[in-house]
Design an enzyme around this catalytic site. Sequence first.
Site, PDB file in Angstrom:
ATOM      1  N   PRO A 180      54.083  24.942  38.010  1.00  0.00           N
ATOM      2  CA  PRO A 180      55.498  24.975  37.677  1.00  0.00           C
ATOM      3  C   PRO A 180      56.201  26.173  38.301  1.00  0.00           C
ATOM      4  O   PRO A 180      55.589  27.226  38.488  1.00  0.00           O
ATOM      5  CB  PRO A 180      55.522  25.090  36.147  1.00  0.00           C
ATOM      6  CG  PRO A 180      54.123  25.221  35.695  1.00  0.00           C
ATOM      7  CD  PRO A 180      53.205  25.022  36.837  1.00  0.00           C
ATOM      8  N   GLY A 181      57.445  25.997  38.628  1.00  0.00           N
ATOM      9  CA  GLY A 181      58.255  27.115  39.118  1.00  0.00           C
ATOM     10  C   GLY A 181      57.999  27.519  40.549  1.00  0.00           C
ATOM     11  O   GLY A 181      58.413  28.581  40.982  1.00  0.00           O
ATOM     12  N   GLU A 402      35.234  34.439  48.674  1.00  0.00           N
ATOM     13  CA  GLU A 402      35.875  33.573  49.665  1.00  0.00           C
ATOM     14  C   GLU A 402      35.593  34.067  51.088  1.00  0.00           C
ATOM     15  O   GLU A 402      35.407  33.267  52.009  1.00  0.00           O
ATOM     16  CB  GLU A 402      37.386  33.456  49.421  1.00  0.00           C
ATOM     17  CG  GLU A 402      37.773  32.855  48.069  1.00  0.00           C
ATOM     18  CD  GLU A 402      37.144  31.504  47.787  1.00  0.00           C
ATOM     19  OE1 GLU A 402      36.767  30.791  48.737  1.00  0.00           O
ATOM     20  OE2 GLU A 402      37.006  31.170  46.592  1.00  0.00           O
TER      21      GLU A 402
HETATM   22  P1  ADP Z   1      59.562  23.590  40.141  1.00  0.00           P
HETATM   23  O1  ADP Z   1      60.434  22.395  40.394  1.00  0.00           O
HETATM   24  O2  ADP Z   1      58.427  23.706  41.120  1.00  0.00           O
HETATM   25  O3  ADP Z   1      59.097  23.755  38.748  1.00  0.00           O
HETATM   26  P2  ADP Z   1      62.003  24.989  40.679  1.00  0.00           P
HETATM   27  O4  ADP Z   1      62.361  24.471  42.018  1.00  0.00           O
HETATM   28  O5  ADP Z   1      62.707  24.396  39.524  1.00  0.00           O
HETATM   29  O6  ADP Z   1      60.444  24.891  40.445  1.00  0.00           O
HETATM   30  O7  ADP Z   1      62.206  26.561  40.691  1.00  0.00           O
HETATM   31  C1  ADP Z   1      62.945  27.220  39.697  1.00  0.00           C
HETATM   32  C2  ADP Z   1      63.707  28.363  40.298  1.00  0.00           C
HETATM   33  O8  ADP Z   1      62.821  29.367  40.774  1.00  0.00           O
HETATM   34  C3  ADP Z   1      64.539  27.991  41.496  1.00  0.00           C
HETATM   35  O9  ADP Z   1      65.788  27.515  41.125  1.00  0.00           O
HETATM   36  C4  ADP Z   1      64.630  29.296  42.264  1.00  0.00           C
HETATM   37  O10 ADP Z   1      65.611  30.132  41.736  1.00  0.00           O
HETATM   38  C5  ADP Z   1      63.291  29.933  41.979  1.00  0.00           C
HETATM   39  N1  ADP Z   1      62.317  29.645  43.043  1.00  0.00           N
HETATM   40  C6  ADP Z   1      61.152  28.974  42.914  1.00  0.00           C
HETATM   41  N2  ADP Z   1      60.487  28.916  44.086  1.00  0.00           N
HETATM   42  C7  ADP Z   1      61.262  29.528  44.991  1.00  0.00           C
HETATM   43  C8  ADP Z   1      61.145  29.771  46.396  1.00  0.00           C
HETATM   44  N3  ADP Z   1      60.066  29.366  47.096  1.00  0.00           N
HETATM   45  N4  ADP Z   1      62.152  30.431  47.008  1.00  0.00           N
HETATM   46  C9  ADP Z   1      63.224  30.844  46.306  1.00  0.00           C
HETATM   47  N5  ADP Z   1      63.405  30.653  45.002  1.00  0.00           N
HETATM   48  C10 ADP Z   1      62.438  30.006  44.324  1.00  0.00           C
HETATM   49 ZN    ZN Z   2      32.894  29.294  46.358  1.00  0.00          ZN
END
Ligand code: ADP
Ligand code: ZN
Length: 570
Positions: A180-181, A402
Amino acid sequence: MLIVSIVVTSSIFVYFNNNREVEELSYTLFLKHLKSGIVKDVYLTDSPKLKVVLENGNEFFTDNPRAQGFKEELLLYNVNVIERSQTVDDVVMPVIIFASLIFMLVYFRKNMFKQAEKEMANMSNIENSNLEIKIGFNDVAGNDEAKESLKELVEFIRNPDIFKKFGARLPRGVLLYGPPGTGKTLLAKAVAGEADVPFFAVNGSDFVQVYAGLGASRIRDLFKKAKEAEKSVIFIDEIDSIGKKRKGGNIVGSEEGDRTLNALLAEMSGFKENEGIIVVAATNRIDVLDEALLRPGRFDRQIEVELPDVNARHKILNLHARNKPISNDVDLRKVAEETVYFSGAKLENLMNEAAMYAIKSNAQEITKEHIDKAYYKVLVGDEKQDRSYINKKDKEITAYHEAGHALVAKLVDSTNRVTKVSIIPSTKGVGGFSLNIPTDKIYKTKRDLYDNIMIALGGRAAEELVFGKENITSGASSDLEKATEIALSLIGSLGMDETFGLLNINVLMSRDIKDDNNLIERTKEILDELYKETIELLKTSRDKLEKISQELLIKETIDENDINRIIDFS
Ligand code: ADP
Ligand code: ZN
């Protein structure tokens, strides 16, 4: 509504009050009033009582004389004679009131339904973020591989005809999977933003626990909207809640879920080829998904979105610092180093909390102190098992383990490719992983199989070599499974072991001829021998093992070039 109800209630009040005040007067008194000219209206009917209204508004009943010329007499006194019963009013009035009450009730209820419908729609939340500020790939830091893969889709949405002309079939569905996130939603939005098409988003969990058939109809509704927009990106977050593996037999009633899933599959196979609609789905767990979803023509392109390594974290921090005043005492590279296992969302949260602290303390800029405070706030909010707490030692062990795999892979056969080594956990490995690509050949020699066993044992061997026999870890469990598997097939089915000769153990077993002990003994011998060989190999290249591990500890993820550089020049 309020005014209407006030009017209605007050007219009810007045009506009943009026009726209560109607008294009966003697006929003589009525005649007296008539003569003195204060009678205004008389309701003249056949009923035994007449209703009389005086000039002052008072009303009363009196006996109906039913006499000839009564009407004329009344008229001579200038009385307004109404030849219908007031009881008509008596009936009409309550009917009107009653009807308006009913009307109001219906109206309220209808509104209530509308409200409920609205809520339902909100729940299914087909979010169309046309109005939002366009998000592009520049708003996503790191995730380079995912972005690369998605760029092709942008081309396709923009220009489906080219693909049609060349007969190329592009995936209709893309599955983004990872913790997530990590920016899966953000990536999907970026695809829509870059292609400049509408973005329709729903959450899979909104489809569960809805009334029969509603989940399926919502899916159809979603696709209808997308098709109306012609080109578009449909985003389904948490697809696992509708696309979980179906249990055979289907006894335990998740039939509704199946119906929803079937509707989704039907809609996806229902687009015309090359229509310019792309369905992007996201999940944290690809392993629980129904295989039907992953088949060609559905979500046949699967892209892993990983936790960011230190470089990616640095980029993400920079991105979220763009619109914030940051003090010179803040070194974002350092912050990136201290935030191992943070997702992009957590990093964004960190910067946001830091800004909040700065505002609270009336500071001009976000300082290191604000970031430190925010760091603890973000960490405290975590679940206990959060990997952010992982200690340095674990990181070190992972790095050597690793590095061991990677180095052995290169040492046993220099044509083996090691494309990526990481100490960030992912679906490829709980601790970290080393991606080895053996040279492509149809047949594997005995030596190749030995080499593969040694690569599998390389992790454990490195642990033992560096930290001592006592400190080997549980991190090698799946490696040992793999090594044992190869050794067993080498002996039992490939006829490559002198002791067992050309026997096929499976055939013997099927005839109930058992010789387990010898088999175990021989497998163990081979593994022990190869393990020793692996340790020796690593000993002779200890400096390289050291270099790879150190670089891993700093960068967390290293690629093929890094590996080759270290191995060639040290
Ligand atoms: P997921 O859908 O994978 O759970 P989100 O796309 O909802 O994650 O990410 C939540 C927030 O976290 C985004 O709106 C952004 O602000 C931040 N975020 C996450 N990954 C990135 C990234 N690779 N670059 C910039 N911001 C990010
Ligand atoms: Zn291993």
